[in-house]
Design a protein around this motif. Structure first.
Motif, PDB file in Angstrom:
ATOM      1  N   PRO A 134       0.409  -1.377  -0.267  1.00  0.00           N
ATOM      2  CA  PRO A 134      -0.314  -0.069   0.091  1.00  0.00           C
ATOM      3  C   PRO A 134       1.022   1.493   0.194  1.00  0.00           C
ATOM      4  O   PRO A 134       1.688   1.088   1.200  1.00  0.00           O
ATOM      5  N   ASP A 144      -6.035   8.110  -0.141  1.00  0.00           N
ATOM      6  CA  ASP A 144      -6.730   6.860  -0.471  1.00  0.00           C
ATOM      7  C   ASP A 144      -5.623   5.514  -0.801  1.00  0.00           C
ATOM      8  O   ASP A 144      -5.682   4.618  -0.760  1.00  0.00           O
ATOM      9  N   ARG A 147      -5.482   2.010  -0.341  1.00  0.00           N
ATOM     10  CA  ARG A 147      -5.796   0.944  -1.136  1.00  0.00           C
ATOM     11  C   ARG A 147      -5.352   1.117  -2.250  1.00  0.00           C
ATOM     12  O   ARG A 147      -5.522   0.329  -2.867  1.00  0.00           O
TER      13      ARG A 147
END
Length: 411
Positions: A134, A144, A147
């Motif tokens: 990530p 984000d 994700r």
């Protein structure tokens, strides 16, 4: 779908004759360009004694016809086979009264993105990062970031909007093309809007991805991006004329660019490219380095076999479908034959990139099965249509030399 094969020429393409010449130890043309796999001698000079008949003459005629047809100010090109020069030449002018020359430097735009993709894969090969790490591991404040992965940044599947498509940004660039933009300003334009889709579920090109990728590469290595790319890519490949600049400067000799994008034909050579990609990857190059980049990046010369497979398809095939927020003009369909890889475009049998920036157009293309590299750079006259003129010329050269391996359009 694979591009239709040409039926107008024999299946034994012109490239076969070139291969035979090289096997016999006969250079296709005299050159001051290539120095074998490790790079090329300086300066980058035009091929001498270009024969009227044969592949070099065919390429030259393609370039001359395209220059006239598309009203181009200059066309600079280099074609190599297995690292050996087939034709290096420059047509037209850099500016009034100054002939274009192969050694002239021009902006290489998203060619540097192909370097970033390969640099990331090299770090994976070295065990310093994983493609599915990530982004938050390296950039805790990234939008984000839990994700979005490194793979998604390099393959452009994050869903982040492209600030270049934002009307306010476009107007700001038109109003002041010399403005110095910061990555924070640019990423904020993208993240200030709803994403096009959930991370990893679709494909769409966004310049924001590569700003974040550049920042992540710096964090992973603890090295400034320009130094990292020199150590990982341009140094090992002998790309001595490919250089980053933190200003709009271009090393001499300069290929000057002109555009009518603001309503009047004007010089755009030193318009500020700070918005185009990550700081440290805003580069200029020459045509010999561009051809060398085509073969080295396209062949995965610096990568393990597994990483080269990722370079060519990191999972983008099948993505690119329109959604409620991501129209067909943005989410282009990705197929096995035509799709985005890790900072490169796969066009049929070719690995490509084709940057476009305010009067500059360039294209690099590599056909692994024939070890054929095509590099083209163009600038335009007042009546030239905007578009990827360099890539159109590369497509025509490919059709001449390797008619069974046409370069399809992308986007």
């Amino acid at each position: 779908m694979r591009p239709a094969r040409s039926t107008s020429r024999p299946r034994i393409a012109a490239v076969t004759a070139l291969t035979a010449l090289i096997a016999l130890g006969v250079p296709a043309t005299a050159t001051g360009g290539t120095a074998g796999p490790g790079g090329h001698h300086r300066p980058c000079v035009a091929s001498r004694h270009v024969p009227e008949r044969g592949p070099a003459g065919d390429i030259l005629r393609v370039a001359e016809q395209a220059k006239a047809e598309m009203d181009l100010k200059s066309v600079i090109l280099r074609v190599t086979l297995d690292g050996r020069d087939v034709l290096t030449t420059a047509l037209g002018e850099s500016m009034t009264g100054e002939a274009a020359e192969p050694a002239m430097h021009f902006r290489n735009g998203n060619i540097a993105i192909s370097y970033m993709g390969t640099a990331l894969l090299r770090l994976v090969d070295q065990g310093k990062a994983g493609l599915d790490d990530p982004v938050s591991r390296w950039l805790p404040d990234a939008p984000d970031g839990d994700r979005i992965t490194l793979r998604m940044l390099a393959a452009s599947t994050t869903g982040l909007r492209d600030y270049v498509r934002d009307p306010g940004f476009q107007q700001a660039v038109v109003d002041n093309p010399f403005r110095q933009w910061t990555p924070e300003e640019l990423v904020a334009i993208s993240t200030g809007q709803e994403p096009w889709y959930a991370p990893g579920t679709n494909w769409s090109y966004s310049h924001a991805n590569f700003l974040l990728l550049g920042a992540a590469l710096e964090k992973i290595t603890g090295t400034r991006l320009d130094i990292l790319l020199k150590r990982q890519i341009t140094g090992p490949l002998g790309l001595r004329e490919t250089r980053n600049s933190f200003t709009p400067d271009i090393p001499t000799p300069v290929l000057h660019a002109f555009t009518a994008e603001r309503g009047t034909y004007e010089e755009s050579t030193f318009w500020n490219p700070s918005w185009t990609t990550a700081p440290g990857a805003v580069q200029s190059t020459d045509i010999c380095d561009l051809a060398r980049s085509a073969s080295a990046i396209g062949s995965g010369e610096l990568l393990s076999p597994a990483s080269r497979r990722e370079l060519l398809n990191p999972g983008t095939v099948g993505l690119g479908h329109p959604t409620a927020t991501c129209p067909a003009t943005v989410c282009l369909a990705q197929t096995e034959a035509t799709h985005y890889g890790m900072g490169v475009i796969v066009l049929g049998d070719w690995v490509s990139q084709h940057p476009l920036f305010f009067g500059y157009s360039a294209s690099m293309n590599y056909l692994a099965s024939e070890r054929l590299a095509i590099a083209v750079s163009t600038t335009q006259n007042p009546n030239a249509a905007d578009g990827h003129s360099a890539h159109t010329i590369a497509q025509r050269i490919a059709a001449t030399l390797a008619p069974d391996h046409l370069i399809p359009d992308f986007g």
